[in-house]
Scaffold this motif. Structure first.
Motif, PDB file in Angstrom:
ATOM      1  N   ASN A 446       0.858  -1.186   0.000  1.00 35.66           N
ATOM      2  CA  ASN A 446       0.000   0.000   0.000  1.00 35.66           C
ATOM      3  C   ASN A 446       0.890   1.231   0.000  1.00 35.66           C
ATOM      4  N   GLU A 447       0.887   1.909  -1.121  1.00 34.09           N
ATOM      5  CA  GLU A 447       1.826   3.017  -1.292  1.00 34.09           C
ATOM      6  C   GLU A 447       1.373   4.284  -0.577  1.00 34.09           C
ATOM      7  N   VAL A 448       0.045   4.402  -0.343  1.00 30.74           N
ATOM      8  CA  VAL A 448      -0.477   5.628   0.277  1.00 30.74           C
ATOM      9  C   VAL A 448       0.065   5.783   1.691  1.00 30.74           C
ATOM     10  N   ASP A 472      -3.241  14.345   8.518  1.00 33.08           N
ATOM     11  CA  ASP A 472      -3.605  13.606   7.307  1.00 33.08           C
ATOM     12  C   ASP A 472      -4.967  12.958   7.510  1.00 33.08           C
ATOM     13  N   ILE A 473      -5.770  12.926   6.447  1.00 27.45           N
ATOM     14  CA  ILE A 473      -7.068  12.243   6.457  1.00 27.45           C
ATOM     15  C   ILE A 473      -7.099  11.251   5.302  1.00 27.45           C
ATOM     16  N   LEU A 474      -7.569  10.012   5.588  1.00 30.78           N
ATOM     17  CA  LEU A 474      -7.713   9.004   4.537  1.00 30.78           C
ATOM     18  C   LEU A 474      -9.166   8.551   4.489  1.00 30.78           C
ATOM     19  N   LEU A 475      -9.717   8.532   3.294  1.00 31.00           N
ATOM     20  CA  LEU A 475     -11.083   8.057   3.066  1.00 31.00           C
ATOM     21  C   LEU A 475     -11.035   7.056   1.919  1.00 31.00           C
ATOM     22  N   ASP A 476     -11.540   5.828   2.194  1.00 27.09           N
ATOM     23  CA  ASP A 476     -11.528   4.757   1.180  1.00 27.09           C
ATOM     24  C   ASP A 476     -10.122   4.526   0.618  1.00 27.09           C
ATOM     25  N   GLY A 477      -9.123   4.614   1.499  1.00 26.31           N
ATOM     26  CA  GLY A 477      -7.753   4.301   1.101  1.00 26.31           C
ATOM     27  C   GLY A 477      -6.994   5.414   0.417  1.00 26.31           C
ATOM     28  N   GLU A 478      -7.614   6.572   0.241  1.00 29.23           N
ATOM     29  CA  GLU A 478      -6.933   7.681  -0.434  1.00 29.23           C
ATOM     30  C   GLU A 478      -6.869   8.902   0.484  1.00 29.23           C
ATOM     31  N   ARG A 479      -5.792   9.699   0.335  1.00 28.65           N
ATOM     32  CA  ARG A 479      -5.676  10.942   1.112  1.00 28.65           C
ATOM     33  C   ARG A 479      -6.670  11.974   0.574  1.00 28.65           C
ATOM     34  N   VAL A 480      -7.370  12.640   1.493  1.00 29.58           N
ATOM     35  CA  VAL A 480      -8.333  13.679   1.099  1.00 29.58           C
ATOM     36  C   VAL A 480      -8.112  14.913   1.967  1.00 29.58           C
ATOM     37  N   ASP A 481      -8.647  16.048   1.526  1.00 28.32           N
ATOM     38  CA  ASP A 481      -8.501  17.290   2.287  1.00 28.32           C
ATOM     39  C   ASP A 481      -9.618  17.488   3.300  1.00 28.32           C
ATOM     40  N   SER A 482     -10.799  16.906   3.034  1.00 26.59           N
ATOM     41  CA  SER A 482     -11.918  17.087   3.964  1.00 26.59           C
ATOM     42  C   SER A 482     -12.922  15.956   3.816  1.00 26.59           C
ATOM     43  N   VAL A 483     -13.727  15.754   4.876  1.00 26.26           N
ATOM     44  CA  VAL A 483     -14.801  14.761   4.838  1.00 26.26           C
ATOM     45  C   VAL A 483     -16.027  15.347   5.530  1.00 26.26           C
ATOM     46  N   ASP A 484     -17.200  14.873   5.085  1.00 21.31           N
ATOM     47  CA  ASP A 484     -18.445  15.358   5.656  1.00 21.31           C
ATOM     48  C   ASP A 484     -18.916  14.471   6.804  1.00 21.31           C
ATOM     49  N   PHE A 491      -7.236   8.876  10.290  1.00 21.50           N
ATOM     50  CA  PHE A 491      -6.549  10.174  10.337  1.00 21.50           C
ATOM     51  C   PHE A 491      -5.348  10.108  11.278  1.00 21.50           C
ATOM     52  N   ILE A 492      -4.404  11.009  11.022  1.00 24.86           N
ATOM     53  CA  ILE A 492      -3.190  11.131  11.838  1.00 24.86           C
ATOM     54  C   ILE A 492      -3.170  12.532  12.441  1.00 24.86           C
ATOM     55  N   LEU A 493      -2.858  12.583  13.754  1.00 25.09           N
ATOM     56  CA  LEU A 493      -2.739  13.860  14.451  1.00 25.09           C
ATOM     57  C   LEU A 493      -1.264  14.195  14.637  1.00 25.09           C
ATOM     58  N   ASN A 494      -0.972  15.486  14.775  1.00 24.23           N
ATOM     59  CA  ASN A 494       0.430  15.862  15.009  1.00 24.23           C
ATOM     60  C   ASN A 494       0.904  15.401  16.384  1.00 24.23           C
ATOM     61  N   LYS A 495      -0.033  15.257  17.336  1.00 27.38           N
ATOM     62  CA  LYS A 495       0.267  14.603  18.605  1.00 27.38           C
ATOM     63  C   LYS A 495      -1.025  13.972  19.127  1.00 27.38           C
ATOM     64  N   GLY A 536     -12.012   6.519  12.941  1.00 26.87           N
ATOM     65  CA  GLY A 536     -13.103   7.174  13.641  1.00 26.87           C
ATOM     66  C   GLY A 536     -14.286   7.464  12.755  1.00 26.87           C
ATOM     67  N   HIS A 537     -15.399   7.737  13.400  1.00 30.48           N
ATOM     68  CA  HIS A 537     -16.632   8.065  12.681  1.00 30.48           C
ATOM     69  C   HIS A 537     -16.978   9.532  12.952  1.00 30.48           C
TER      70      HIS A 537
END
Length: 876
Positions: A446-448, A472-484, A491-495, A536-537
């Motif tokens: 998985n390269e993402v 970073d946010i991932l939706l359906d295996g791809e990086r995205v800028d936002s989700v509804d 997702f990854i947090l800085n801490k 998370g949801h």
């Protein structure tokens, strides 16, 4: 070529690649850690799958290891060939997305031919390549300088184990000279062919394709190198001996077997097979037990039992007829100690396990020979052939080599249906091969996730709440800028304060939220580059990358988890004190409501042992021990006595959980500040989970209190039911009820006895002659199997020379019993009677030739079944 000990070759290999900037990966245990797909670690790459398929990024992309391995798909060949082993060592160098074909080939050639290293004469080396691998051909010819006739193209040079990384490979062969196999017309006399002259010593796999689910191949995003060089083979070349068995890895074992047997190795081809089988199998068994496996009737435990029994059977051809394999453990430990001290450390325990298993098998041999005698009797009655299925059962279940069965049968004028036997053997091999193909498969890279290298700090040891930012946010295996709203994301947090599932401890749950959104965190794992990846949801709002919010761990659950994790450390130490140092953790689960701890141990714990362990853990809790957490170099931690979990990988700096003097372990989990916080520890169950692995489930704190509350409630119900005035009177009342029940049962049995006597009259009149045998077949009225046995005793006392078969019904069940006087057991056996009778009433059973028991679930068929058994006796 230099003459070297095997231990020198191993160390030299590791030193060479360390100089090439490779990280040394310690040899992993033979029992796989966190990989249920494998029965054994069977190659150097098996422990590195997570690196190859990109689930985890190694600290360094260049890796070298010496990996102990077990392969058992061709056990029956061991002893009959020069290089077949169940236990072997694979020396390997690996590149995870770093160097590729040019460097891998150059490194291999340098190590093999350089005067500083193995110093093999270059003219004795040949290579094979895949026909389409023009790049490898070019490197071998132009860079290394091999002539065209020393580069052989073979279609099979492609490494592919199913879905995941795959690619062409190049193999390196050593020419042992024309004296090897020159007179054998059957041999394919070229490198890569079936012959004894050209010996494959090294395989370099170039992982450059993804084998996809639809069986297409696409280039790997990250190309890898996977090589394997067999230590035993290289040692045989270096030490200039014919087979691997004449190297210093085996000869000391052979010498010990010579002392026990009084026979010499390499003087008789037939006895040489036994020497080889014993030497190979004792290495496998010793290492497997040291790594946590134990003999059993299933899984890897069954493999060990089969290996040991095979070795013992072959030892009989050396006139060894008593337990002796356990005496060889010390020799194995001494040979391997320089790199594998674990066998030496557990030598006493390994010897004890093997001796016990040998003694058990010597008893089983008697049973196996008895079964073979029965098979031969049946074969004589029907034909002169023992069925292949029967011969395979004897081989597979009782460890009888087919050669032994053939030898004994031949003396009785019988033969074996070898075609059918081979069919069963092939089916077993096919199952093993299919299991290997399924189990070794890796995941597609998985390269993402692999490319996400955002910095993320874990602060959950210190705080349960912190302000953070979404990196970073991932939706359906791809990086995205936002989700509804109402989307499930990673997702990854800085801490983050959220603990990621690791070391048996479950991940934290909680929320990440702000005024404009909320994410319910349900799962946390580690991403390939080490960051905590949250699942998370989105419960409300829209979430954007770089959004700030508050990360909040569920504090009640975290507190409960901490108690259970610290209690797990105390439990581990208590088990070692009560059961012995051989106890090793074989898995654990630490969650809020309970803890589960798997450990290696050969037998179920007694109630007394369970109580001892429970008491020791609670004593440490009540001592109010301050739990200290330190970070220090691993060598310093070990010098303090810190226990490393077997098979776990640790960095140079480790985290130590210190509850001395009782417990000190390396651990990355979360823990209480003081053992008194745990409050109470209670073992809920102790069970077996497989071959030589026991499981304890326990509760602490509030859950332990609630568990005991439940017991108290049931005790009070019992107290009320037996009408006891106080707690102390409950046992007295229960004993009184048991005595009354026993007395009533005796009265009932006596009445049933009288009824049976009245119904049957003089039982001697019920005896009939069938095939010149006196037989009594009857249904009797009794309430339980115990009463049926008592009735049989009464009948036997009156009819000592009669075959007696009794059946009884109680509720929806049938009980059966048969006895045969010893004078008739050569004609008919009680076990055979019950085996044939029980299926007629929907059940099964068996036993000894003189007495057997069984049962069923179809009482309406008793009359028909008893008539059937009369006809069965007539047919004999």
């Amino acid at each position: 070529m230099k003459r070297l000990k095997a231990s020198e070759i191993r160390q030299m290999y590791i030193d060479f690649f360390k100089e090439k900037d490779h990280m040394v990966e310690p040899s992993a245990p033979l029992v796989p850690i966190d990989d249920d797909s494998l029965l054994w670690i069977n190659s150097g790459v098996a422990t590195l799958k997570k690196y190859f398929d990109g689930r985890e990024i190694p600290k360094k992309p260049r890796i070298v290891n010496a990996q102990k391995s077990i392969r058992t798909n061709d056990i029956e060949n061991v002893g009959f060939t020069a290089r077949h082993h169940t236990f072997f060592e694979m020396l390997g160098n690996f590149s995870i997305g770093d160097y590729f074909k040019p460097e891998a080939i150059k490194y291999a050639w340098e190590f093999l031919t350089s005067e500083r290293w193995l110093a093999i004469e270059p003219e004795k080396l040949y290579v094979t390549i895949h026909p389409e691998d023009t790049e490898a051909y070019k490197i071998w010819q132009e860079t290394i300088g091999l002539s065209e006739e020393r580069i052989i193209r073979i279609e099979g040079n492609f490494w592919d184990i199913g879905e995941g990384p795959s690619g062409p490979n190049t193999e390196i062969f050593y020419d042992r000279g024309p004296e090897y196999g020159a007179n054998d017309p059957e041999e394919e006399m070229y490198p890569g062919g079936e012959n004894e002259r050209y010996l494959e010593i090294w395989n370099l796999v170039f992982s450059e394709f993804n084998h996809n689910k639809d069986h297409t191949y696409t280039p790997l995003p990250s190309q890898n190198i996977d090589t394997g060089m067999g230590l035993e083979r290289v040692a045989s070349i270096s030490q200039d001996v014919k087979t691997n068995y004449e190297t210093d890895l085996f000869i000391p074992i052979m010498e010990e077997v010579e002392k026990v047997s009084g026979q010499k190795y390499l003087q008789n081809p037939d006895s040489d097979v036994a020497f080889k089988v014993i030497a190979d199998h004792i290495r496998t068994i010793s290492f497997a037990i040291s790594d946590g496996a134990l003999p059993a009737n299933e899984g890897r435990g069954y493999v060990l039992r089969r290996l040991l029994r095979r070795a013992v059977r072959f030892s009989q051809s050396l006139n060894i007829n008593e337990p002796f394999m356990y005496k060889l453990v010390a020799t194995v430990a001494a040979i391997m100690e320089p790199y594998y001290p674990n066998v030496k450390e557990k030598q006493e325990f390994i010897s004890r396990v093997i001796k016990s298993e040998e003694e058990r098998f010597h008893e089983t041999l008697e049973e196996g020979l008895s079964i073979l005698n029965t098979m031969m009797s049946e074969a004589k009655a029907n034909s002169t052939i023992i069925s292949g299925a029967d011969a395979f059962k004897l081989y597979d279940t009782y460890g009888f080599p087919i050669e032994l069965t053939e030898e004994i049968a031949e003396k009785e004028g019988l033969s074996i249906d070898m075609d059918a036997f081979k069919t069963h053997m092939q089916a077993q091999r096919d199952r093993a091969r299919q299991a290997r193909q399924n189990s070794q498969s890796m995941q597609v890279q998985n390269e993402v996730l692999k490319n996400i290298k955002t910095q993320s700090e874990f602060v959950g040891y210190e705080v349960l709440q912190t302000e953070a930012e979404i990196a970073d946010i991932l939706l359906d295996g791809e990086r995205v800028d936002s989700v509804d709203n109402d989307q499930t994301i990673y997702f990854i947090l800085n801490k983050t304060p959220f603990y990621a599932v690791s070391g048996g401890q479950v991940a934290d749950k909680g929320t990440f939220s702000s005024e404009s959104f909320e994410i319910e965190v349900t799962e946390v794992v580690k991403a390939p580059n080490g960051q905590h990846l949250h699942k998370g949801h989105v419960t409300f709002g829209t979430v954007h990358s770089q959004d700030k919010g508050v990360a909040q761990v569920n504090s009640d659950e975290r507190e409960a988890i901490k108690k259970n994790h610290s209690a797990t450390h105390l439990l581990h130490a208590a088990l070692k004190e009560v059961l012995g140092d051989h106890v090793n953790q074989a898995g654990s689960l630490v969650e809020a409501k309970r803890l589960r701890f798997d450990f290696s141990h050969i037998a179920p714990m007694s109630q007394e042992e369970i109580e001892q362990v429970e008491h020791k853990v609670n004593e440490e809790i009540w001592k109010n021990i301050h739990v200290q957490i330190h970070e220090m170099p691993i060598d310093e931690a070990k010098s303090l006595g810190a226990m490393a979990l077997f098979g776990e990988k640790y960095g140079d700096i480790v985290r130590v959980v210190d509850m001395r003097p009782f417990s000190i372990e390396l651990c990355g989990g979360t823990h209480v500040v003081n053992t008194s916080e745990i409050g109470l520890f209670k073992i809920v169950s102790e069970t077996g989970t497989g071959a030589g692995v026991r499981r304890i489930e326990a509760v602490t704190g509030q859950e332990a209190f609630m568990y005991l509350e439940g017991y108290l409630e049931r005790f009070n119900q019992l107290k009320h039911q037996v009408k006891a005035k106080d707690d102390d009177q409950v046992i007295e009342k229960v004993v009184q009820l048991q005595d009354n029940e026993k007395s009533l049962q005796q009265q009932l049995d006596e009445k049933n006895k009288v009824i049976n006597q009245l119904q049957m009259g003089d039982i001697k009149d019920q005896v009939t002659m069938i095939n010149d045998l006196p037989v009594l077949v009857s249904e009797v009225e009794v309430d339980n199997p115990k009463a049926l046995r008592s009735t049989m005793d009464d009948f036997k006392s009156q009819l000592q020379d009669t075959i007696i078969i009794l059946a009884s019904r109680h509720g929806n069940k049938v009980s059966l019993i048969a006895t045969v006087p010893k004078a008739y057991t050569d004609k008919i056996k009680a076990g055979d009677i019950i085996k044939n009778l029980a299926p007629q009433v929907g059940g099964k059973g068996g036993g000894r030739p003189d007495m057997a028991q069984g049962g069923g679930t179809e009482p309406e068929k008793i009359t028909e079944a008893l008539q059937f058994i009369k006809n069965y006796i007539k047919s004999i």
